[in-house]
Design an enzyme around this catalytic site. Structure first.
Site, short mmCIF file in Angstrom:
data_model
loop_
_atom_site.label_atom_id
_atom_site.label_comp_id
_atom_site.label_asym_id
_atom_site.label_seq_id
_atom_site.Cartn_x
_atom_site.Cartn_y
_atom_site.Cartn_z
N TYR A 32 22.79 -44.45 -27.06
CA TYR A 32 23.36 -45.61 -27.74
C TYR A 32 24.84 -45.69 -27.38
O TYR A 32 25.55 -44.68 -27.46
CB TYR A 32 23.19 -45.48 -29.25
CG TYR A 32 23.79 -46.62 -30.04
CD1 TYR A 32 23.23 -47.89 -29.99
CD2 TYR A 32 24.91 -46.43 -30.85
CE1 TYR A 32 23.78 -48.95 -30.72
CE2 TYR A 32 25.46 -47.48 -31.58
CZ TYR A 32 24.89 -48.74 -31.52
OH TYR A 32 25.44 -49.77 -32.24
N ASP A 43 30.43 -41.16 -22.68
CA ASP A 43 30.59 -41.74 -24.01
C ASP A 43 30.67 -40.58 -24.99
O ASP A 43 29.66 -40.01 -25.39
CB ASP A 43 29.41 -42.67 -24.33
CG ASP A 43 29.59 -43.35 -25.68
OD1 ASP A 43 30.51 -42.94 -26.43
OD2 ASP A 43 28.81 -44.26 -25.99
N LYS A 53 34.71 -42.54 -33.86
CA LYS A 53 34.37 -41.59 -34.94
C LYS A 53 35.51 -40.60 -35.27
O LYS A 53 36.45 -41.00 -35.94
CB LYS A 53 33.03 -40.94 -34.64
CG LYS A 53 31.95 -42.06 -34.57
CD LYS A 53 30.53 -41.63 -34.40
CE LYS A 53 29.64 -42.86 -34.55
NZ LYS A 53 28.75 -43.16 -33.44
C1 PLP Z 1 28.57 -44.60 -32.82
C2 PLP Z 1 28.52 -44.68 -31.36
C3 PLP Z 1 29.00 -45.78 -30.66
C4 PLP Z 1 29.46 -47.04 -31.35
O1 PLP Z 1 30.57 -46.81 -32.15
P1 PLP Z 1 30.89 -47.86 -33.34
O2 PLP Z 1 32.19 -47.38 -33.88
O3 PLP Z 1 29.76 -47.74 -34.29
O4 PLP Z 1 30.98 -49.19 -32.73
C5 PLP Z 1 29.04 -45.74 -29.28
N1 PLP Z 1 28.62 -44.65 -28.62
C6 PLP Z 1 28.13 -43.57 -29.25
C7 PLP Z 1 27.69 -42.38 -28.46
C8 PLP Z 1 28.03 -43.56 -30.64
O5 PLP Z 1 27.50 -42.52 -31.26
#
Ligand code: PLP
Length: 425
Positions: free
Chosen positions: A142, A237, A265
């Site tokens: 994701y 990511d 995060k």
């Molecule tokens: C949570 C997440 C996102 C998206 O971040 P948001 O702050 O919710 O937009 C993107 N990549 C990864 C790996 C994530 O866990």
């Protein structure tokens, strides 16, 4: 009716599904969400006054535990100077310098407001830099909810069974190629088919949005080599893994350097913050120095920067936090695995450091297809049992458990006992 149920009844009238992010919904586990009033340390308290041991840590940011006094104080202090200026501030420079110091592959960085934005912008920078359009992503990873990346995605869309979202024109995903996590050959085939068209490979270096899926030995190194060979940008990511697996994230943990890295995060300590950064020659393609446009009214917000800076400084100055946290995770998830085995269940415990998942399947979970063999009805039953006993897990088979520095071994032992009892039922 409980207060949470009352609030939920009102919420669904005015907010789709009653929640502002689908991962907060309890629909897939057949329950109503608990409305949280406050949180402290390892606990969250709901609107009915019931406390839960918190295994989501706001989906990662609260690595030091909820309501950390130093972070709270830094936010209060920043607020006293005003909430937003729409102009450059010293804190943004400090944040950029700190990130570049912590993460060796990052030479320049741009702050944004969420992980979604960070990834969307990093992909644009990679395309602008290479002059190519195609990107490779992995099924079950994701990367936020931008159009081009909602292709066989993990997290809430996987839970909801809508990995390819409605409302995304086919044109937006025409240049998104899907590969199989932990399967280098699937990536190699794409490069052989499109040797000069792939701008970037984006990957969660440790996948945590189809439940936790650990990269096989050599997988990340292989991606690095393929990107170098074909002149594509390797994007890690690290929205979850950044500042979690260690201060230098998955790159330090696995010893593989990305060209671009996305953060979210933990970087905001609970405030809405994201960032993307990497090689100078790529980042200098970004406006106003370069032609790749990306902007944000509230980006680098002083209050958010204060929270994030305080958390990152604490983490950087106290390496023991990671030693303790990772040891605790290894012990806890190892015990989970032992308890599951002793109970004669075929289920899988996937874990690394402070992240882990219990999959209700007899198949080893190494990718999207194997994650989907999980018995989600069995997960729901387990989830509801744990919730009733005061343990707040992510309400989906396909989300990770996040440990924080605030979880004590005593509390975690209690959870292990609950698991053992549950398995005896
Ligand atoms: C949570 C997440 C996102 C998206 O971040 P948001 O702050 O919710 O937009 C993107 N990549 C990864 C790996 C994530 O866990």
């Amino acid at each position: 009716m409980s207060r949470s149920e009352e609030l939920f009844k009102r919420a669904v009238e005015r907010i789709p599904g009653g929640v502002n992010s689908p991962v907060r919904a309890f629909g897939s586990v057949g329950a109503t969400p608990r409305f949280i009033e406050k949180a402290d340390g390892a606990y969250m308290t709901d609107a009915d006054g019931k406390s839960y041991l918190d295994f989501i840590s706001s989906w990662g940011p609260m690595i030091l535990g909820q309501n950390h006094p130093a972070i709270r104080e830094s936010v209060i202090k920043a607020c006293e100077n005003g909430l937003s200026f729409g102009a450059a501030t010293e804190k943004e420079v400090e944040m950029a310098e700190l990130i570049c110091e912590i993460v060796p592959s990052v030479e320049m960085v741009r702050m944004v407001n969420s992980g979604t934005e960070a990834v969307m912008s990093a992909v644009r920078a990679a395309r602008g830099y290479t002059g190519r359009d195609k990107i490779v992503k992995f099924m079950g990873c994701y990367h936020g909810h931008s159009d081009a990346l909602l292709v066989q995605a993990g997290s809430g869309v996987m839970t909801a069974g809508i990995p390819d979202s409605a409302g995304v024109p086919a044109g937006c995903t025409a240049d998104t190629l899907s590969a199989v996590y932990n399967d280098l050959a699937s990536v190699e085939t794409l490069f052989e088919t499109f040797p000069e068209e792939i701008a970037a490979v984006i990957v969660e270096p440790l996948a945590a949005n189809m439940g936790v899926v650990v990269p096989k030995e050599g997988f990340l190194q292989g991606l690095r080599a393929l990107c170098t060979k074909y002149g594509a940008v390797l994007i890690f990511d690290e929205v979850i893994t950044g500042f979690r697996l260690g201060i230098d994230g998955a790159q330090g943990y696995y010893g593989v350097q990305a060209d671009l890295t996305t953060f979210g995060k933990i970087i905001g300590a609970g405030m809405p913050v994201g960032a993307y950064g990497g090689k100078r020659e790529i980042m200098e393609r970004v406006a106003p120095v370069g032609p790749v446009y990306q902007a944000g009214t509230l980006s680098g917000n002083p209050v958010a920067m204060a929270a994030g800076l305080t958390q990152l400084r604490i983490l950087k100055e106290n390496p023991q936090v990671y030693t303790d946290l990772n040891e605790k995770g290894t012990w806890f998830f190892g015990e989970m695995r032992r308890i599951v085995e002793e109970a004669g269940k075929p289920w899988q415990v996937n874990a690394e450091a402070s992240l882990g998942s219990l999959f209700f399947t007899g198949t080893p979970v190494v990718d999207y297809a194997s994650a989907k063999t999980s018995d989600t009805a069995a997960f729901s039953d387990y989830f509801k049992y744990m919730l009733e006993k005061g343990v707040y897990l992510g309400p989906s088979q396909f989300e990770a458990m996040f440990l924080s520095a605030a979880h004590t071994r005593e509390e975690l032992s209690g959870v292990l006992e609950l698991l053992a009892d549950y398995l005896k039922k």
